[in-house]
Scaffold this motif. Structure first.
Motif, mmCIF file in Angstrom:
data_model
loop_
_atom_site.group_PDB
_atom_site.id
_atom_site.type_symbol
_atom_site.label_atom_id
_atom_site.label_comp_id
_atom_site.label_asym_id
_atom_site.label_seq_id
_atom_site.Cartn_x
_atom_site.Cartn_y
_atom_site.Cartn_z
ATOM 1 N N SER A 107 0.830 -1.208 0.000
ATOM 2 C CA SER A 107 0.000 0.000 0.000
ATOM 3 C C SER A 107 0.864 1.258 0.000
ATOM 4 O O SER A 107 0.516 2.269 -0.627
ATOM 5 C CB SER A 107 -0.938 -0.002 1.222
ATOM 6 O OG SER A 107 -0.192 -0.060 2.431
ATOM 7 N N ILE A 108 2.010 1.202 0.690
ATOM 8 C CA ILE A 108 2.919 2.354 0.725
ATOM 9 C C ILE A 108 3.483 2.632 -0.659
ATOM 10 O O ILE A 108 3.565 3.784 -1.110
ATOM 11 C CB ILE A 108 4.057 2.106 1.733
ATOM 12 C CG1 ILE A 108 3.501 2.045 3.150
ATOM 13 C CG2 ILE A 108 5.126 3.196 1.632
ATOM 14 C CD1 ILE A 108 4.526 1.702 4.213
ATOM 15 N N GLU A 109 3.869 1.575 -1.376
ATOM 16 C CA GLU A 109 4.428 1.751 -2.722
ATOM 17 C C GLU A 109 3.367 2.235 -3.702
ATOM 18 O O GLU A 109 3.642 3.106 -4.545
ATOM 19 C CB GLU A 109 5.052 0.431 -3.192
ATOM 20 C CG GLU A 109 6.340 0.087 -2.455
ATOM 21 C CD GLU A 109 6.769 -1.361 -2.637
ATOM 22 O OE1 GLU A 109 7.987 -1.598 -2.744
ATOM 23 O OE2 GLU A 109 5.895 -2.255 -2.658
ATOM 24 N N ARG A 110 2.169 1.707 -3.599
ATOM 25 C CA ARG A 110 1.100 2.164 -4.493
ATOM 26 C C ARG A 110 0.806 3.645 -4.251
ATOM 27 O O ARG A 110 0.636 4.422 -5.196
ATOM 28 C CB ARG A 110 -0.164 1.331 -4.292
ATOM 29 C CG ARG A 110 -0.027 -0.124 -4.723
ATOM 30 C CD ARG A 110 -1.387 -0.794 -4.870
ATOM 31 N NE ARG A 110 -2.182 -0.722 -3.652
ATOM 32 C CZ ARG A 110 -2.137 -1.620 -2.672
ATOM 33 N NH1 ARG A 110 -1.309 -2.671 -2.769
ATOM 34 N NH2 ARG A 110 -2.898 -1.500 -1.605
ATOM 35 N N LEU A 111 0.759 4.036 -2.988
ATOM 36 C CA LEU A 111 0.494 5.431 -2.666
ATOM 37 C C LEU A 111 1.607 6.336 -3.175
ATOM 38 O O LEU A 111 1.346 7.423 -3.718
ATOM 39 C CB LEU A 111 0.332 5.594 -1.154
ATOM 40 C CG LEU A 111 0.048 7.019 -0.656
ATOM 41 C CD1 LEU A 111 -1.227 7.553 -1.270
ATOM 42 C CD2 LEU A 111 -0.043 7.034 0.867
ATOM 43 N N GLU A 112 2.864 5.896 -3.018
ATOM 44 C CA GLU A 112 3.971 6.723 -3.512
ATOM 45 C C GLU A 112 3.904 6.875 -5.022
ATOM 46 O O GLU A 112 4.145 7.953 -5.565
ATOM 47 C CB GLU A 112 5.322 6.130 -3.099
ATOM 48 C CG GLU A 112 6.492 7.007 -3.522
ATOM 49 C CD GLU A 112 7.816 6.622 -2.909
ATOM 50 O OE1 GLU A 112 8.812 7.326 -3.165
ATOM 51 O OE2 GLU A 112 7.869 5.617 -2.163
ATOM 52 N N TYR A 121 -1.769 2.428 -10.948
ATOM 53 C CA TYR A 121 -0.754 1.540 -10.371
ATOM 54 C C TYR A 121 -1.277 0.118 -10.490
ATOM 55 O O TYR A 121 -2.266 -0.248 -9.857
ATOM 56 C CB TYR A 121 -0.493 1.897 -8.910
ATOM 57 C CG TYR A 121 0.825 1.387 -8.383
ATOM 58 C CD1 TYR A 121 1.898 2.239 -8.166
ATOM 59 C CD2 TYR A 121 1.008 0.030 -8.119
ATOM 60 C CE1 TYR A 121 3.110 1.767 -7.686
ATOM 61 C CE2 TYR A 121 2.217 -0.452 -7.651
ATOM 62 C CZ TYR A 121 3.269 0.424 -7.433
ATOM 63 O OH TYR A 121 4.475 -0.062 -6.971
ATOM 64 N N ILE A 122 -0.617 -0.677 -11.325
ATOM 65 C CA ILE A 122 -1.105 -2.006 -11.675
ATOM 66 C C ILE A 122 -0.109 -3.053 -11.200
ATOM 67 O O ILE A 122 1.074 -2.992 -11.549
ATOM 68 C CB ILE A 122 -1.283 -2.136 -13.209
ATOM 69 C CG1 ILE A 122 -2.060 -0.926 -13.760
ATOM 70 C CG2 ILE A 122 -1.977 -3.442 -13.559
ATOM 71 C CD1 ILE A 122 -2.045 -0.847 -15.277
ATOM 72 N N PRO A 123 -0.527 -4.024 -10.420
ATOM 73 C CA PRO A 123 0.392 -5.102 -10.024
ATOM 74 C C PRO A 123 0.687 -6.016 -11.211
ATOM 75 O O PRO A 123 -0.167 -6.250 -12.069
ATOM 76 C CB PRO A 123 -0.381 -5.843 -8.926
ATOM 77 C CG PRO A 123 -1.808 -5.515 -9.169
ATOM 78 C CD PRO A 123 -1.854 -4.144 -9.772
#
Length: 277
Positions: A107-112, A121-123
């Motif tokens: 969640s931190i990386e997606r938010l950044e 932001y797509i995994p």
């Protein structure tokens, strides 16, 4: 790495290729990870270009001016977040949609990723069909077929150092209350401490720390003039440990205390209001 599909096409003013189809640039140091997605994208009526690291991706983005960029996060030397910051400062790519496609999916990386300027932001675990669908959505929102002739932009293209400077200045302004260390600032814009210090000296005649101090005091002035917050609250918001440190630095720079500055500013505002018919 490059699939070569853009080679041999006519180039119009500003470096963009004259083509009626959207141009997608994918930047990933391990393209095998998204092989199925690349195959699916190549089945569309689009131009596809690849870059195998962030530095190559940056240069190709500026030269090719793609209509959409798909960007990995974890890459050597410079990560995708740092690259996104630079692309957001360059006139050629400032408005280009950037979609992160990454296995870095906390969640931190997606938010950044969304904070630094990504529109999605797509995994990497997503099905290629979903990646394609999301790309189509963003193209529908932003892409327009280019005219046959295109005038060059009136805004001069900044040099590499200028883009780094713009990116780190923006980063500082956004995090005045808790600015990262010099090493972290440099890493976040894809460079190193020595180069970042040189850029500030050559372009601004200041050290990075002197610029940060000035930025904090400028923001402090604005808050004192535009709000009724206490000096302590203003000091904390702009990154000073306490009101005493803020007051000392403010007096050295402005020649008066924060309270005196606010009184003077309010006095000027009251005088101007009284003089209006």
């Amino acid at each position: 790495m490059d699939d070569g599909r853009f080679e041999g096409r006519a180039v119009i003013a500003g470096g963009a290729a004259a083509s009626p189809e959207p141009h997608i640039l994918l930047i990933d140091d391990v393209p095998e990870d998204i092989r199925a997605t690349i195959i699916l994208l190549r089945q569309q009526s689009w131009r596809i270009s690849l870059a195998s690291d962030a530095h190559q991706g940056y240069q190709r983005a500026l030269a090719l001016r793609p209509d959409l960029i798909v960007l990995d996060v974890h890459m050597p030397h410079m990560n995708g977040f740092s690259l996104c910051r630079l692309l957001r400062e360059a006139p050629a790519t400032r408005q280009t949609p950037i979609l992160f496609l990454s296995s870095a999916n906390s969640s931190i990386e997606r938010l950044e990723g969304l904070t630094v300027g990504g529109v999605d932001y797509i995994p990497k675990s997503c099905a290629p069909e979903e990646v394609l669908a999301r790309i189509k959505i963003h193209l529908q929102l932003t892409w327009r077929a280019p005219p046959i002739a295109q005038a060059s932009s009136a805004e001069p293209e900044p040099e590499g150092d200028e883009i780094v400077l713009r990116a780190v200045m923006r980063l500082i302004e956004e995090q005045l209350d808790d600015i990262p260390s010099l090493a972290e600032l440099a890493q976040k814009v894809g460079t190193h401490e020595k180069r970042l210090s040189r850029i500030f000296r050559e372009h601004l005649g200041l050290t990075v720390f002197a610029y940060i101090r000035d930025a904090r005091l400028r923001r402090g002035q604005d808050l004192l003039a535009e709000s009724a917050m206490s000096v302590q609250d203003v000091a904390e918001l702009v990154g000073f440990r306490n009101a005493c440190n803020f007051t000392t630095a403010f007096r050295q720079r402005i020649g008066m205390t924060p309270s005196q500055f606010r009184q003077q500013t309010l006095g000027i505002a009251d005088t101007e209001s009284a003089g209006r018919p």
